[in-house]
Motif scaffolding. Structure first.
Motif, PDB file in Angstrom:
ATOM      1  N   UNK A 102       0.827  -1.211   0.000  1.00  0.00           N
ATOM      2  CA  UNK A 102       0.000   0.000   0.000  1.00  0.00           C
ATOM      3  C   UNK A 102       0.855   1.252   0.000  1.00  0.00           C
ATOM      4  N   UNK A 103       1.913   1.248   0.802  1.00  0.00           N
ATOM      5  CA  UNK A 103       2.831   2.387   0.843  1.00  0.00           C
ATOM      6  C   UNK A 103       3.522   2.559  -0.506  1.00  0.00           C
ATOM      7  N   UNK A 104       4.050   1.474  -1.053  1.00  0.00           N
ATOM      8  CA  UNK A 104       4.758   1.546  -2.339  1.00  0.00           C
ATOM      9  C   UNK A 104       3.825   2.000  -3.455  1.00  0.00           C
ATOM     10  N   UNK A 105       2.618   1.445  -3.497  1.00  0.00           N
ATOM     11  CA  UNK A 105       1.659   1.840  -4.537  1.00  0.00           C
ATOM     12  C   UNK A 105       1.291   3.308  -4.397  1.00  0.00           C
ATOM     13  N   UNK A 106       1.106   3.764  -3.178  1.00  0.00           N
ATOM     14  CA  UNK A 106       0.750   5.161  -2.947  1.00  0.00           C
ATOM     15  C   UNK A 106       1.866   6.086  -3.404  1.00  0.00           C
ATOM     16  N   UNK A 107       3.107   5.725  -3.120  1.00  0.00           N
ATOM     17  CA  UNK A 107       4.240   6.537  -3.593  1.00  0.00           C
ATOM     18  C   UNK A 107       4.291   6.584  -5.119  1.00  0.00           C
ATOM     19  N   UNK A 108       4.058   5.440  -5.756  1.00  0.00           N
ATOM     20  CA  UNK A 108       4.056   5.407  -7.222  1.00  0.00           C
ATOM     21  C   UNK A 108       2.946   6.285  -7.799  1.00  0.00           C
ATOM     22  N   UNK A 109       1.772   6.231  -7.197  1.00  0.00           N
ATOM     23  CA  UNK A 109       0.664   7.045  -7.694  1.00  0.00           C
ATOM     24  C   UNK A 109       0.949   8.528  -7.471  1.00  0.00           C
ATOM     25  N   UNK A 110       1.530   8.883  -6.329  1.00  0.00           N
ATOM     26  CA  UNK A 110       1.900  10.285  -6.113  1.00  0.00           C
ATOM     27  C   UNK A 110       2.939  10.736  -7.141  1.00  0.00           C
ATOM     28  N   UNK A 111       3.907   9.895  -7.415  1.00  0.00           N
ATOM     29  CA  UNK A 111       4.919  10.194  -8.432  1.00  0.00           C
ATOM     30  C   UNK A 111       4.231  10.463  -9.776  1.00  0.00           C
ATOM     31  N   UNK A 131      -5.534   2.574  11.595  1.00  0.00           N
ATOM     32  CA  UNK A 131      -4.162   3.018  11.849  1.00  0.00           C
ATOM     33  C   UNK A 131      -3.144   2.470  10.838  1.00  0.00           C
ATOM     34  N   UNK A 132      -3.246   1.208  10.407  1.00  0.00           N
ATOM     35  CA  UNK A 132      -2.274   0.749   9.400  1.00  0.00           C
ATOM     36  C   UNK A 132      -2.332   1.582   8.116  1.00  0.00           C
ATOM     37  N   UNK A 133      -3.515   1.970   7.691  1.00  0.00           N
ATOM     38  CA  UNK A 133      -3.636   2.793   6.482  1.00  0.00           C
ATOM     39  C   UNK A 133      -3.050   4.180   6.723  1.00  0.00           C
ATOM     40  N   UNK A 134      -3.345   4.781   7.866  1.00  0.00           N
ATOM     41  CA  UNK A 134      -2.800   6.109   8.176  1.00  0.00           C
ATOM     42  C   UNK A 134      -1.274   6.060   8.148  1.00  0.00           C
ATOM     43  N   UNK A 135      -0.676   5.047   8.760  1.00  0.00           N
ATOM     44  CA  UNK A 135       0.791   4.920   8.763  1.00  0.00           C
ATOM     45  C   UNK A 135       1.333   4.742   7.345  1.00  0.00           C
ATOM     46  N   UNK A 136       0.659   3.932   6.529  1.00  0.00           N
ATOM     47  CA  UNK A 136       1.115   3.725   5.145  1.00  0.00           C
ATOM     48  C   UNK A 136       1.076   5.034   4.370  1.00  0.00           C
ATOM     49  N   UNK A 137       0.020   5.810   4.538  1.00  0.00           N
ATOM     50  CA  UNK A 137      -0.079   7.098   3.839  1.00  0.00           C
ATOM     51  C   UNK A 137       1.009   8.057   4.307  1.00  0.00           C
ATOM     52  N   UNK A 138       1.276   8.080   5.604  1.00  0.00           N
ATOM     53  CA  UNK A 138       2.332   8.948   6.125  1.00  0.00           C
ATOM     54  C   UNK A 138       3.692   8.556   5.549  1.00  0.00           C
ATOM     55  N   UNK A 139       3.979   7.268   5.494  1.00  0.00           N
ATOM     56  CA  UNK A 139       5.259   6.796   4.938  1.00  0.00           C
ATOM     57  C   UNK A 139       5.398   7.177   3.467  1.00  0.00           C
ATOM     58  N   UNK A 140       4.280   7.228   2.757  1.00  0.00           N
ATOM     59  CA  UNK A 140       4.307   7.552   1.329  1.00  0.00           C
ATOM     60  C   UNK A 140       4.412   9.046   1.065  1.00  0.00           C
ATOM     61  N   UNK A 141       4.173   9.888   2.101  1.00  0.00           N
ATOM     62  CA  UNK A 141       4.314  11.327   1.908  1.00  0.00           C
ATOM     63  C   UNK A 141       3.100  12.166   2.257  1.00  0.00           C
ATOM     64  N   UNK A 142       2.032  11.554   2.713  1.00  0.00           N
ATOM     65  CA  UNK A 142       0.854  12.323   3.120  1.00  0.00           C
ATOM     66  C   UNK A 142       1.027  12.874   4.530  1.00  0.00           C
ATOM     67  N   UNK A 143       0.360  13.991   4.802  1.00  0.00           N
ATOM     68  CA  UNK A 143       0.310  14.596   6.137  1.00  0.00           C
ATOM     69  C   UNK A 143      -1.149  14.772   6.547  1.00  0.00           C
ATOM     70  N   UNK A 144      -1.405  14.618   7.826  1.00  0.00           N
ATOM     71  CA  UNK A 144      -2.751  14.879   8.346  1.00  0.00           C
ATOM     72  C   UNK A 144      -2.981  16.381   8.340  1.00  0.00           C
ATOM     73  N   UNK A 145      -4.123  16.801   7.771  1.00  0.00           N
ATOM     74  CA  UNK A 145      -4.443  18.227   7.710  1.00  0.00           C
ATOM     75  C   UNK A 145      -5.760  18.556   8.392  1.00  0.00           C
TER      76      UNK A 145
END
Length: 183
Positions: A102-111, A131-145
């Motif tokens: 999920x983290x890797x796919x999210x980074x690729x999609x952001x790229x 929480x696992x999804x929130x952590x994966x998004x954070x690792x990929x570059x997302x921030x809580x806003x």
């Protein structure tokens, strides 16, 4: 596009039953906050509309050695071209979770979003107890806003939804696309 053991490919009509099976799994229903299953017939009709739509959809693949790429999820960008932003939605097959896909796919999609479609910001909503999804998004570059209070349901209980974003200006690291355009 690939990132180590994860790659993105086209969204495929021939995988509609596989996508549907993942979406009907109880863990996926809870994670999306949906409260009812969908029939395969309805999902097939929806697939036809999705393939014709303006959203950017990918199949997520696990890449393992010399073996064929195995589909393990879907990722979608829902662009708002007027303001150059996009909403992000991802689903990893229940049997493929917990391996960093999920983290890797999210980074690729952001790229892809920042370097191909040239959006300036990608955002998402996730149920706070996931929480696992929130952590994966954070690792990929997302921030809580922000937080949408009591906007979702998790296991039959009201919960908050977390709003997260990623900005092109803050997207770190080398692009996986750089070697492709340098050739």
């Amino acid at each position: 596009m690939r990132d180590g053991g994860c790659g993105l490919g086209p969204y495929r009509a021939d995988l509609v039953e596989t996508y549907w099976r993942w979406e009907q799994h109880p863990a996926s229903l809870v994670g999306y906050g949906r409260q009812q299953p969908e029939s395969l017939e309805a999902r097939t009709e929806g697939m036809e509309r999705q393939l014709r739509g303006d959203n950017i959809r990918f199949t997520v693949y696990e890449l393992t050695g010399d073996a064929d790429a195995v589909p393990v999820g879907v990722a979608t960008l829902l662009p708002d071209t007027a303001v150059r932003t996009a909403e992000y939605v991802v689903m990893v097959a229940p049997e493929a979770r917990g391996r960093g896909l999920g983290t890797a796919a999210t980074r690729l999609v952001l790229d892809y979003a920042f370097h191909i479609t040239n959006v300036r910001m990608v955002w998402l909503k996730v149920l706070a107890p996931n929480r696992p999804a929130v952590r994966a998004y954070e690792k990929a570059g997302f921030r809580t806003v922000g937080v949408l209070r009591e906007a979702g349901y998790w296991l039959g209980r009201v919960c908050d939804e977390v709003v997260m974003d990623a900005l092109a200006a803050e997207f770190g690291g080398p692009s996986t696309l750089t070697p492709l355009v340098a050739e």
